[in-house]
Design a protein around this motif. Structure first.
Motif, short mmCIF file in Angstrom:
data_model
loop_
_atom_site.label_atom_id
_atom_site.label_comp_id
_atom_site.label_asym_id
_atom_site.label_seq_id
_atom_site.Cartn_x
_atom_site.Cartn_y
_atom_site.Cartn_z
N UNK A 1 0.85 -1.20 0.00
CA UNK A 1 0.00 0.00 0.00
C UNK A 1 0.88 1.24 0.00
N UNK A 2 0.49 2.21 -0.80
CA UNK A 2 1.17 3.50 -0.84
C UNK A 2 0.18 4.55 -0.38
N UNK A 3 0.54 5.28 0.66
CA UNK A 3 -0.35 6.34 1.13
C UNK A 3 -0.12 7.59 0.28
N UNK A 4 -1.20 8.09 -0.27
CA UNK A 4 -1.13 9.22 -1.20
C UNK A 4 -0.84 10.52 -0.47
N UNK A 5 0.22 11.19 -0.88
CA UNK A 5 0.59 12.49 -0.30
C UNK A 5 0.51 12.43 1.22
N UNK A 6 1.12 11.42 1.79
CA UNK A 6 0.95 11.12 3.21
C UNK A 6 1.29 12.31 4.11
N UNK A 7 2.41 12.94 3.90
CA UNK A 7 2.79 14.05 4.77
C UNK A 7 1.85 15.24 4.58
N UNK A 8 1.45 15.47 3.34
CA UNK A 8 0.57 16.60 3.04
C UNK A 8 -0.83 16.42 3.59
N UNK A 9 -1.25 15.18 3.79
CA UNK A 9 -2.64 14.94 4.19
C UNK A 9 -2.81 14.56 5.65
N UNK A 10 -1.73 14.61 6.43
CA UNK A 10 -1.87 14.31 7.86
C UNK A 10 -2.84 15.32 8.46
N UNK A 11 -3.85 14.81 9.12
CA UNK A 11 -4.87 15.62 9.78
C UNK A 11 -4.26 16.16 11.08
N UNK A 12 -3.91 17.43 11.08
CA UNK A 12 -3.19 18.03 12.20
C UNK A 12 -3.99 17.94 13.49
N UNK A 13 -5.30 18.19 13.43
CA UNK A 13 -6.14 18.06 14.62
C UNK A 13 -6.09 16.63 15.16
N UNK A 14 -6.13 15.65 14.26
CA UNK A 14 -6.04 14.25 14.66
C UNK A 14 -4.68 13.93 15.28
N UNK A 15 -3.62 14.48 14.70
CA UNK A 15 -2.27 14.26 15.24
C UNK A 15 -2.16 14.83 16.64
N UNK A 16 -2.65 16.05 16.83
CA UNK A 16 -2.60 16.66 18.17
C UNK A 16 -3.47 15.89 19.16
N UNK A 17 -4.60 15.37 18.69
CA UNK A 17 -5.45 14.53 19.55
C UNK A 17 -4.69 13.28 19.99
N UNK A 18 -3.99 12.65 19.05
CA UNK A 18 -3.22 11.45 19.39
C UNK A 18 -2.14 11.76 20.42
N UNK A 19 -1.54 12.95 20.33
CA UNK A 19 -0.55 13.35 21.33
C UNK A 19 -1.18 13.50 22.71
N UNK A 20 -2.43 14.00 22.77
CA UNK A 20 -3.08 14.12 24.07
C UNK A 20 -3.40 12.74 24.63
N UNK A 21 -3.80 11.80 23.75
CA UNK A 21 -4.06 10.42 24.19
C UNK A 21 -2.78 9.78 24.73
N UNK A 22 -1.65 10.11 24.10
CA UNK A 22 -0.35 9.58 24.55
C UNK A 22 0.17 10.29 25.79
#
Length: 142
Positions: free
Chosen positions: A12-33
């Motif tokens: 599997x190849x993730x399309x434009x992976x860095x460009x499409x990272x959902x920043x709100x989701x990333x920050x949410x994951x940091x709060x979970x961690x």
């Protein structure tokens, strides 16, 4: 030791992976961690609200706001992307291998049809994960 097992994989190849990272989701994951509050503040300021200007001699361009995303090639980008997908589900009877935005799902068995069944039954779980976290699989490269 050679067990004479068959191995198959889905790539599997993730399309434009860095460009499409959902920043709100990333920050949410940091709060979970349970990332400390001060570090969340630093990461948020790094990821959101940046402006770019060009300086040539005494002239300066009007500041522009680039899209909020993980900048490809930045020092933190690979680490942030790795943390973003660290909770990817691990389907049973398979191995996952990662290289940047490429994912290999491997399975082994003495019976090739067992491998095919495993891969076909596990792929929907991964696609649900990608959909939830706003990642797109590049079907032309998969």
């Amino acid at each position: 030791m050679n067990l004479l097992k068959h191995t198959r994989m889905a790539l599997l190849d993730l399309e434009k992976a860095y460009d499409t990272v959902w920043i709100t989701g990333l920050l949410y994951k940091f709060t979970v961690l349970k990332v400390p509050e001060y570090l969340l503040f630093v990461l948020r300021s790094y990821l959101e609200g940046r402006t770019h200007t060009v300086h040539i001699n005494d002239a300066r361009s009007t500041p522009i706001r680039p899209p909020t995303r993980i900048t490809q090639g930045a020092v933190l980008s690979t680490t942030l992307f790795t943390l973003y997908i660290a909770d990817i589900p691990h389907p049973p009877d398979t191995q996952l291998a990662f290289y940047a935005d490429d994912i290999a799902i491997l399975s082994q068995s003495w019976r090739p049809e067992t491998i095919t069944r495993r891969l076909n039954s596990n792929l929907p779980q991964l696609f649900r994960y990608f959909n939830k976290w706003k990642l797109q699989v590049n079907v032309s490269k998969t």
